[in-house]
Enzyme design. Structure first.
Site, short mmCIF file in Angstrom:
data_model
loop_
_atom_site.label_atom_id
_atom_site.label_comp_id
_atom_site.label_asym_id
_atom_site.label_seq_id
_atom_site.Cartn_x
_atom_site.Cartn_y
_atom_site.Cartn_z
N ASP A 102 -6.31 -2.25 35.24
CA ASP A 102 -6.42 -3.11 36.48
C ASP A 102 -6.96 -4.44 36.16
O ASP A 102 -6.45 -5.33 36.43
CB ASP A 102 -6.90 -2.18 37.70
CG ASP A 102 -8.21 -1.86 37.46
OD1 ASP A 102 -8.77 -1.86 36.14
OD2 ASP A 102 -9.19 -1.52 38.25
N ASP A 105 -12.82 -7.76 32.54
CA ASP A 105 -13.85 -8.60 33.12
C ASP A 105 -14.64 -9.00 31.72
O ASP A 105 -14.18 -9.89 31.12
CB ASP A 105 -14.75 -7.90 34.11
CG ASP A 105 -15.80 -8.64 34.84
OD1 ASP A 105 -16.41 -9.31 34.29
OD2 ASP A 105 -15.68 -8.52 36.08
N ARG A 167 -9.03 0.98 47.47
CA ARG A 167 -8.26 1.05 46.67
C ARG A 167 -6.68 1.09 47.03
O ARG A 167 -5.59 0.80 46.22
CB ARG A 167 -8.41 2.23 45.66
CG ARG A 167 -9.81 2.29 44.79
CD ARG A 167 -9.66 3.30 43.86
NE ARG A 167 -11.24 3.69 43.41
CZ ARG A 167 -11.48 3.14 42.27
NH1 ARG A 167 -11.01 2.25 41.79
NH2 ARG A 167 -12.80 3.73 42.05
C1 PRP Z 1 -13.28 -1.70 35.97
C2 PRP Z 1 -12.05 -1.77 35.09
C3 PRP Z 1 -12.33 -1.62 33.71
C4 PRP Z 1 -13.58 -2.49 33.75
C5 PRP Z 1 -13.70 -3.78 33.17
O1 PRP Z 1 -13.38 -0.10 36.11
O2 PRP Z 1 -11.07 -0.71 35.41
O3 PRP Z 1 -12.33 -0.63 33.25
O4 PRP Z 1 -14.23 -2.43 35.09
O5 PRP Z 1 -15.02 -4.38 32.97
P1 PRP Z 1 -15.49 -4.96 31.82
O6 PRP Z 1 -14.48 -5.70 31.00
O7 PRP Z 1 -16.56 -5.74 32.21
O8 PRP Z 1 -16.07 -3.80 30.87
P2 PRP Z 1 -14.55 0.10 36.97
O9 PRP Z 1 -15.86 0.28 36.21
O10 PRP Z 1 -14.75 -0.67 38.22
O11 PRP Z 1 -14.16 1.66 37.30
P3 PRP Z 1 -12.82 2.15 38.35
O12 PRP Z 1 -11.61 1.89 37.53
O13 PRP Z 1 -12.83 3.63 38.54
O14 PRP Z 1 -12.85 1.34 39.38
#
Ligand code: PRP
Length: 193
Positions: A102, A105, A167
């Site tokens: 999704d 970051d 979500r």
């Molecule tokens: C989000 C997204 C990625 C990650 C990106 O997941 O889905 O897996 O963060 O972050 P990064 O590039 O800083 O590593 P999240 O931890 O929010 O979990 P979720 O998908 O269950 O909401």
């Protein structure tokens, strides 16, 4: 139904904008993988909404598989090392794999996961993300399929959560950084009781 946006929030992407981009990405993948059977992998949970739409925009034989991970609380955030809570159901050796996210970051999570997946010997391994918050990137990542560049805001909806809520919003909302702490309360009027 679209409601008035609470102060400190704005619509970042409408459901129509998302749908059009997802169709275009699906078409791109369809052309690139013609005659093959890619495996779309989603890391629970945020990417599942995007995956569900993207998957249906690809008119090819495709497979899906899921992973669930957990970050080590005791380690510094910047390692990116995660624990696999639920691994893929199927072997990906010699398969064409697309990891569907999704949002990217810092890139730490995906970078670590890509390394782990690469060791399993897939024929190809690519990334497809709906949003790319490139301004926050710590580890460089090669993104083959990109939906939208994302500004440095807290994005919620279409799979993205605020403390596990929202979500299911069919559009994506940007919450100003100054309002992130109270994002849950701010956004509550967007959901029916
Ligand atoms: C989000 C997204 C990625 C990650 C990106 O997941 O889905 O897996 O963060 O972050 P990064 O590039 O800083 O590593 P999240 O931890 O929010 O979990 P979720 O998908 O269950 O909401």
């Amino acid at each position: 139904m679209m409601r008035d946006m609470p102060d400190g929030t704005r619509i970042l992407l409408t459901r129509e904008e998302i749908a059009a981009r997802v169709q275009a990405l699906g078409g791109e993948i369809e052309r690139d993988y013609a005659g093959r059977e890619p495996v779309l992998i989603s890391v629970l949970k945020g990417g599942t909404v995007f995956l569900a739409d993207l998957f249906r925009a690809i008119d090819l034989r495709t497979r899906v598989d899921f992973m669930s991970i957990s970050r080590y609380e005791e380690r510094p955030e910047s390692t990116g090392v995660v624990r696999i809570l639920k691994d893929l159901d199927h072997d990906i050796a010699d398969r064409d794999v697309i990891v569907v996210e999704d949002i990217i970051d810092t890139g730490l999570t995906l970078s670590y996961l890509m390394g782990a997946l690469r060791q399993r010997g897939p024929a190809t391994l690519e990334v497809c993300t709906l949003l790319d918050k490139a301004v926050r990137r710590i580890v460089p990542l090669d993104i083959r399929y990109l939906g939208f560049d994302c500004p440095d805001v807290f994005a919620v909806g279409y799979g993205l959560d605020a403390s596990e809520r929202f979500r299911n919003l069919p559009y994506i909302v940007a919450v100003e950084r100054s309002a992130v702490e109270t994002a849950g309360d701010l956004l509550l009027p967007l959901l029916s009781p």
